[in-house]
Design an enzyme around this catalytic site. Sequence first.
Site, short mmCIF file in Angstrom:
data_model
loop_
_atom_site.label_atom_id
_atom_site.label_comp_id
_atom_site.label_asym_id
_atom_site.label_seq_id
_atom_site.Cartn_x
_atom_site.Cartn_y
_atom_site.Cartn_z
N ASN B 32 0.85 -1.21 0.00
CA ASN B 32 0.00 0.00 0.00
C ASN B 32 0.87 1.25 0.00
O ASN B 32 0.37 2.35 0.20
CB ASN B 32 -0.95 0.02 1.21
CG ASN B 32 -0.21 0.20 2.52
OD1 ASN B 32 0.99 -0.07 2.60
ND2 ASN B 32 -0.91 0.62 3.57
N ARG B 35 5.37 2.76 3.41
CA ARG B 35 6.75 3.12 3.70
C ARG B 35 7.20 4.34 2.88
O ARG B 35 7.88 5.23 3.39
CB ARG B 35 7.62 1.90 3.41
CG ARG B 35 9.08 2.12 3.17
CD ARG B 35 9.81 2.41 4.46
NE ARG B 35 11.24 2.40 4.21
CZ ARG B 35 11.99 1.32 4.27
NH1 ARG B 35 11.49 0.16 4.60
NH2 ARG B 35 13.30 1.38 4.03
N THR B 158 11.48 -10.73 14.49
CA THR B 158 12.74 -10.04 14.72
C THR B 158 13.42 -10.61 15.96
O THR B 158 12.74 -10.95 16.94
CB THR B 158 12.53 -8.52 14.89
OG1 THR B 158 13.69 -7.95 15.50
CG2 THR B 158 11.35 -8.21 15.78
N SER B 193 11.24 -1.85 21.70
CA SER B 193 10.51 -0.72 21.12
C SER B 193 9.06 -1.15 20.89
O SER B 193 8.74 -2.34 20.95
CB SER B 193 11.12 -0.27 19.78
OG SER B 193 10.72 -1.16 18.73
N TYR B 195 7.59 -1.02 17.99
CA TYR B 195 7.66 -1.85 16.78
C TYR B 195 7.98 -3.30 17.14
O TYR B 195 7.30 -4.23 16.71
CB TYR B 195 8.74 -1.30 15.82
CG TYR B 195 9.29 -2.34 14.89
CD1 TYR B 195 8.54 -2.81 13.82
CD2 TYR B 195 10.55 -2.91 15.11
CE1 TYR B 195 9.02 -3.79 12.98
CE2 TYR B 195 11.05 -3.88 14.28
CZ TYR B 195 10.29 -4.33 13.22
OH TYR B 195 10.77 -5.31 12.40
N HIS B 196 9.03 -3.50 17.92
CA HIS B 196 9.42 -4.86 18.27
C HIS B 196 8.33 -5.55 19.10
O HIS B 196 8.13 -6.75 19.01
CB HIS B 196 10.74 -4.87 19.04
CG HIS B 196 11.93 -4.48 18.19
ND1 HIS B 196 12.40 -3.19 18.13
CD2 HIS B 196 12.73 -5.20 17.36
CE1 HIS B 196 13.44 -3.14 17.30
NE2 HIS B 196 13.67 -4.34 16.82
N LYS B 199 5.78 -7.20 17.05
CA LYS B 199 6.22 -8.50 16.55
C LYS B 199 5.99 -9.59 17.60
O LYS B 199 5.71 -10.75 17.28
CB LYS B 199 7.70 -8.45 16.15
CG LYS B 199 8.00 -7.48 15.02
CD LYS B 199 7.73 -8.09 13.65
CE LYS B 199 8.28 -7.23 12.54
NZ LYS B 199 8.18 -7.83 11.21
N THR B 267 27.53 7.56 14.36
CA THR B 267 26.74 7.82 15.57
C THR B 267 26.62 6.56 16.43
O THR B 267 25.68 5.79 16.29
CB THR B 267 25.32 8.30 15.19
OG1 THR B 267 24.80 7.37 14.23
CG2 THR B 267 25.34 9.69 14.61
N TYR B 269 25.64 5.02 19.81
CA TYR B 269 24.79 5.44 20.93
C TYR B 269 25.39 4.95 22.25
O TYR B 269 25.52 3.75 22.49
CB TYR B 269 23.39 4.85 20.79
CG TYR B 269 22.59 5.35 19.60
CD1 TYR B 269 23.01 6.45 18.84
CD2 TYR B 269 21.40 4.73 19.24
CE1 TYR B 269 22.28 6.90 17.76
CE2 TYR B 269 20.65 5.18 18.16
CZ TYR B 269 21.10 6.27 17.42
OH TYR B 269 20.36 6.71 16.35
N GLU B 342 18.14 1.34 26.58
CA GLU B 342 18.58 -0.02 26.28
C GLU B 342 19.87 -0.28 27.05
O GLU B 342 20.57 0.66 27.43
CB GLU B 342 18.84 -0.18 24.78
CG GLU B 342 19.96 0.71 24.25
CD GLU B 342 20.15 0.65 22.73
OE1 GLU B 342 19.44 -0.09 22.06
OE2 GLU B 342 21.06 1.36 22.25
#
Lengths: 395, 395
Positions: B32, B35, B158, B193, B195-196, B199, B267, B269, B342
């Site tokens: 769709n 993204r 994931t 997260s 998102y995770h 899942k 970067t 973290y 984290e």
Amino acid sequence: MNILILGSDGYLGWPTAMDFSAKGHDVTVVDNYFRRRACTDMDVEPLFAVPNLIERARRWQEKTGKVIKVVIGDLAEPEFARSLFSGSCKYGYPLTGGTWDGVPDAVVHYAEQPSAPYSMLDYKTSTLTIQNNLMVTTNLVFAVRDLAPDTHIIKLGTMGEYGTPNIDIEEGWLDIEHKGRKGRFLFPRAAGSIYHTTKVMDTDLMWFGARMWGLRVTDLMQGPVYGLETPETLMDEGFKPFFNYDEMFGTVVNRFVVQAVAGYPLTVYGKGGQTRGYLNLKDTLACVELAAANPAGVGELKIYNQITETFSVNQLADMVAKVGRGMGFPVEVKSIENPRKEAEEHYYNPVYTGLKELGLKPNYLTDEVMAGMFETVIRHKDNIHSHKIFRGVKW
Amino acid sequence: MNILILGSDGYLGWPTAMDFSAKGHDVTVVDNYFRRRACTDMDVEPLFAVPNLIERARRWQEKTGKVIKVVIGDLAEPEFARSLFSGSCKYGYPLTGGTWDGVPDAVVHYAEQPSAPYSMLDYKTSTLTIQNNLMVTTNLVFAVRDLAPDTHIIKLGTMGEYGTPNIDIEEGWLDIEHKGRKGRFLFPRAAGSIYHTTKVMDTDLMWFGARMWGLRVTDLMQGPVYGLETPETLMDEGFKPFFNYDEMFGTVVNRFVVQAVAGYPLTVYGKGGQTRGYLNLKDTLACVELAAANPAGVGELKIYNQITETFSVNQLADMVAKVGRGMGFPVEVKSIENPRKEAEEHYYNPVYTGLKELGLKPNYLTDEVMAGMFETVIRHKDNIHSHKIFRGVKW
């Protein structure tokens, strides 16, 4: 305390609201009447009509002088859910003077589609259950995170999240030793219906909120509740909660009592060895109160197994049959082909000491309690429609 | 085989579609364009423009003579999802002759909002992520149950579902001994997260579908993927997949290579000890193919940990810096305050033998592979907008 009760039109929500109000707390209740509509849609209305929430709040104020504020709306809508924590919600009762008291100290979350068979009926009711239950919990979690981070979330989970594992069911957590290393994890979940699976997802999300954003959450893993009486439900016929006796929205003890009165054979599914933990409606209220009085800390997910005793379906049927026969009903118990996919004989040994340690004094399922339920049902027996009792929703 | 690929506009979906088509399978792809829209909305478009799916399918047919059928629509809509399994869907390509080939042998499910930072941006993107991801999986599960019960569901999960536990991470399942009794359970999940977490919920639901309705499901617990090259992406500039280099939709190795080329300090973290499992884009395709060739049985949920090696963020940064400096870039590595919540140093020992036992021959992250990624990025370096690299979405 300032208490917000989500899903207060239902079997547990309204008695909880009266209980907190009677004890002097400020109570606001919220519902979208989903349960009423679903019962009508499915032709499984409860044993007696229940006034709407605004009407009940009006009568409550007449009888007690206390105000239960009412907000009608759909918590699956993010902006509506947030309005409860920002003060921009619209009160349905009282019509004037329904002003916001600030962020609640505790929010009790009952606002879910509560029926396992409804969730298993077809893809539309399954999807509605997942969509509704997850979105309400999601909206609550983000509203509290963003607008009321100190508010204690008291979430009704279910013992059904655990399923019937071959090991003892601990209270929410399990210490695991694996290959010489140790960890503490959520007790593994394996639920028996789509409804119960949404509660597993709720737990996933609330635990995320606790450990990631410091939310304060208590998850009450409740078993099937029975009964109708609390000190407040006895005050007015209109204060009784929904009492469903159908397969869809009725819980098993309530259903068996109605079946006994109606001369309908008690519907034991398969071998009847399915064992679960149960509790009296009065104890649900006591447990929620204890949870509110002992809030989770910042970032803590407290989990309690909210049951007071365990029975197999056969044991329940025998108890109902014995009390019913003593009251003159020729109760028959009949095993029918199990419409569900579930173990009919299994190991079941849950731990449920946490709430007793907080002070819970259980009301057990005695013959007297059962006889009291019979008496209420007998008063309404003309409302029983036997064809609504069983339709055989297949898993 | 007849393969349906959900979410085929994305980084993994399109290469997977070409791979199956090149090997002679009948492939239908669905998307769709979420993204694409999200990248534009967030001002984080990929390193180079990617033709739409219909245009890519047209070019694919020109180059190879093979047809990849395209259906554009929103899988979060139940009736649209079901139309793919009933033949009532409308094909976007080919314009004529896009006829249904019957129920697929396998459906590969990539159709989710795939970004952890996007899911953590604010309550609207969090809610969208939960709503979209759960509803797509829900609709897929019920469509397969009702319309295509033999279809093998290959679901991209994931490794992030597991989090970073203090015990070894097994492949999906864990045998637990507790108080002298034994059980086998889903390996405990604790994602980092929203998102995770979706899942994790997907896994809850698919496992329910497998054990309750006999669905055949393979859940591939994938780590972050890197790379751009597969035999098919090299055939036409328009066949390359989305390559994001921003914090939101870019995966870490891809991002670091772009940062090195752009002269932007890598970067890292916090302490940079965050360790994860990684794999090459080529290996994602090989793993999905192996899953399709070795379908789960009736009622089976197969779970594989889909990674080929593990690295800490510091190790990745050092590898990128070494290769980059060897190619003349003055790469700087800079630790910045971790925007995520984290563990920056932790135990991490996942098992990932299952796919190798099926025949996976890993493509490891060698200096040559890294240099190849540099070369692609260098060709597009004028498209790099340094201000899009990092915006610091806070957890």
